[in-house]
Design a protein around this motif. Structure first.
Motif, PDB file in Angstrom:
ATOM      1  N   ARG A   1      19.003  13.488   5.029  1.00 30.32           N
ATOM      2  CA  ARG A   1      18.475  12.888   3.586  1.00 30.32           C
ATOM      3  C   ARG A   1      16.725  13.193   3.804  1.00 30.32           C
ATOM      4  N   SER A   2      16.127  13.428   4.735  1.00 32.58           N
ATOM      5  CA  SER A   2      14.917  13.465   4.967  1.00 32.58           C
ATOM      6  C   SER A   2      14.105  14.776   4.075  1.00 32.58           C
ATOM      7  N   GLY A   3      14.906  15.670   4.009  1.00 30.89           N
ATOM      8  CA  GLY A   3      14.395  16.955   3.236  1.00 30.89           C
ATOM      9  C   GLY A   3      14.009  18.018   4.048  1.00 30.89           C
ATOM     10  N   CYS A   4      13.984  17.569   5.398  1.00 29.48           N
ATOM     11  CA  CYS A   4      13.529  18.530   6.456  1.00 29.48           C
ATOM     12  C   CYS A   4      14.709  18.738   7.392  1.00 29.48           C
TER      13      CYS A   4
ATOM     14  N   LYS B   1       9.680  14.069  -1.339  1.00 28.00           N
ATOM     15  CA  LYS B   1       8.873  12.974  -1.710  1.00 28.00           C
ATOM     16  C   LYS B   1       9.107  12.083  -0.501  1.00 28.00           C
ATOM     17  N   GLN B   2       7.771  11.941   0.280  1.00 21.77           N
ATOM     18  CA  GLN B   2       7.773  10.805   1.297  1.00 21.77           C
ATOM     19  C   GLN B   2       6.987   9.769   1.013  1.00 21.77           C
ATOM     20  N   ASN B   3       7.518   8.578   1.327  1.00 26.97           N
ATOM     21  CA  ASN B   3       6.815   7.354   0.899  1.00 26.97           C
ATOM     22  C   ASN B   3       5.906   6.863   2.316  1.00 26.97           C
ATOM     23  N   PHE B   4       4.740   6.415   2.400  1.00 29.42           N
ATOM     24  CA  PHE B   4       3.831   6.090   3.342  1.00 29.42           C
ATOM     25  C   PHE B   4       3.548   4.437   2.873  1.00 29.42           C
ATOM     26  N   VAL B   5       3.399   3.656   3.918  1.00 27.64           N
ATOM     27  CA  VAL B   5       2.982   2.445   3.687  1.00 27.64           C
ATOM     28  C   VAL B   5       2.402   1.580   4.771  1.00 27.64           C
TER      29      VAL B   5
ATOM     30  N   GLY C   1       0.584  -1.135  -0.015  1.00 24.35           N
ATOM     31  CA  GLY C   1      -0.003  -0.036   0.067  1.00 24.35           C
ATOM     32  C   GLY C   1       0.813   1.314   0.045  1.00 24.35           C
ATOM     33  N   VAL C   2       1.734   1.457  -1.015  1.00 23.53           N
ATOM     34  CA  VAL C   2       2.682   2.711  -0.918  1.00 23.53           C
ATOM     35  C   VAL C   2       1.980   3.964  -1.342  1.00 23.53           C
ATOM     36  N   VAL C   3       1.975   4.850  -0.611  1.00 29.48           N
ATOM     37  CA  VAL C   3       1.545   6.346  -0.917  1.00 29.48           C
ATOM     38  C   VAL C   3       2.550   7.295  -0.822  1.00 29.48           C
ATOM     39  N   ILE C   4       2.923   7.887  -1.956  1.00 32.00           N
ATOM     40  CA  ILE C   4       3.938   8.846  -2.099  1.00 32.00           C
ATOM     41  C   ILE C   4       3.392  10.467  -1.967  1.00 32.00           C
ATOM     42  N   LEU C   5       3.758  11.071  -0.952  1.00 31.57           N
ATOM     43  CA  LEU C   5       3.355  12.486  -0.799  1.00 31.57           C
ATOM     44  C   LEU C   5       4.762  13.364  -0.687  1.00 31.57           C
ATOM     45  N   SER C   6       4.204  14.527  -0.927  1.00 31.36           N
ATOM     46  CA  SER C   6       5.474  15.704  -0.614  1.00 31.36           C
ATOM     47  C   SER C   6       5.289  16.418   0.721  1.00 31.36           C
ATOM     48  N   GLU C   7       6.435  16.333   1.400  1.00 31.32           N
ATOM     49  CA  GLU C   7       6.488  16.934   2.701  1.00 31.32           C
ATOM     50  C   GLU C   7       8.006  17.654   2.552  1.00 31.32           C
ATOM     51  N   CYS C   8       7.933  18.938   3.165  1.00 29.95           N
ATOM     52  CA  CYS C   8       9.383  19.848   2.991  1.00 29.95           C
ATOM     53  C   CYS C   8       9.860  19.600   1.826  1.00 29.95           C
ATOM     54  N   ASP C   9       9.161  19.871   0.713  1.00 37.23           N
ATOM     55  CA  ASP C   9       9.801  19.623  -0.667  1.00 37.23           C
ATOM     56  C   ASP C   9      10.490  18.304  -0.991  1.00 37.23           C
TER      57      ASP C   9
END
Length: 161
Positions: free
Chosen positions: A78-81, A53-57, A43-51
């Motif tokens: 590496r988190s982008g935040c 891409k974050q993967n939610f599973v 159930g991978v969902v990819i969203l943008s957070e802090c410019d």
């Protein structure tokens, strides 16, 4: 997005699978714990957070490992935040007058500065149910925290973010 973890299930999962959990991690719901392991997910969902891409599973399984080969600072960078993307900011409640940063979590302790607080504050950590350890906000410093740090009663603070 579907939230697959209920709070009590997540807490039980962490207690069961993680080897080192900070003492106040669950009591104050702050800080972080790391555990190396192997996961299976769906159930991978990819969203943008802090410019970034974050993967939610949906976590299907997790097997704890024993290595300590990870570098937390490298993972955070590496988190982008920044390393504290969910910092809590405070202001002094408008009905409170002459609130000072204290040198210890006690009303009788010395004031850190001679003037009352008139700037935003950044939470460093919760001390107990009555006190927070905070820093004056300073956007030019790492984690937005000035070198001026001390204690303030929780009842005098209002969350600003």
């Amino acid at each position: 997005m579907k939230d697959y973890f209920e709070e009590n299930k997540a807490e039980n999962f962490i207690k069961e699978k993680f080897k080192n959990i900070p003492e106040d991690f669950f009591k104050f719901k702050e800080g972080h714990a790391e555990q190396y392991g192997i996961i299976t997910y769906s159930g991978v969902v990819i969203l943008s957070e802090c410019d970034n891409k974050q993967n939610f599973v949906k976590l299907n399984s997790f097997i704890s490992g024993s290595t300590t080969r990870y570098n937390l600072q490298k993972i955070e960078s590496r988190s982008g935040c920044d390393s504290q993307p969910y910092s809590v900011m405070y202001t002094i409640k408008s009905n409170r007058k002459d609130v000072f940063i204290k040198s210890r979590p006690s009303e009788q302790s010395e004031n850190i500065e001679s003037k009352p607080i008139d700037k935003p504050l950044v939470k460093v950590k919760t001390v107990n149910d009555e006190w927070e350890y905070v820093a004056l906000y300073d956007a030019t410093m790492p984690a937005d925290m000035s070198k001026i740090k001390g204690y303030i009663r929780t009842q005098d603070l209002e969350v600003a973010n």
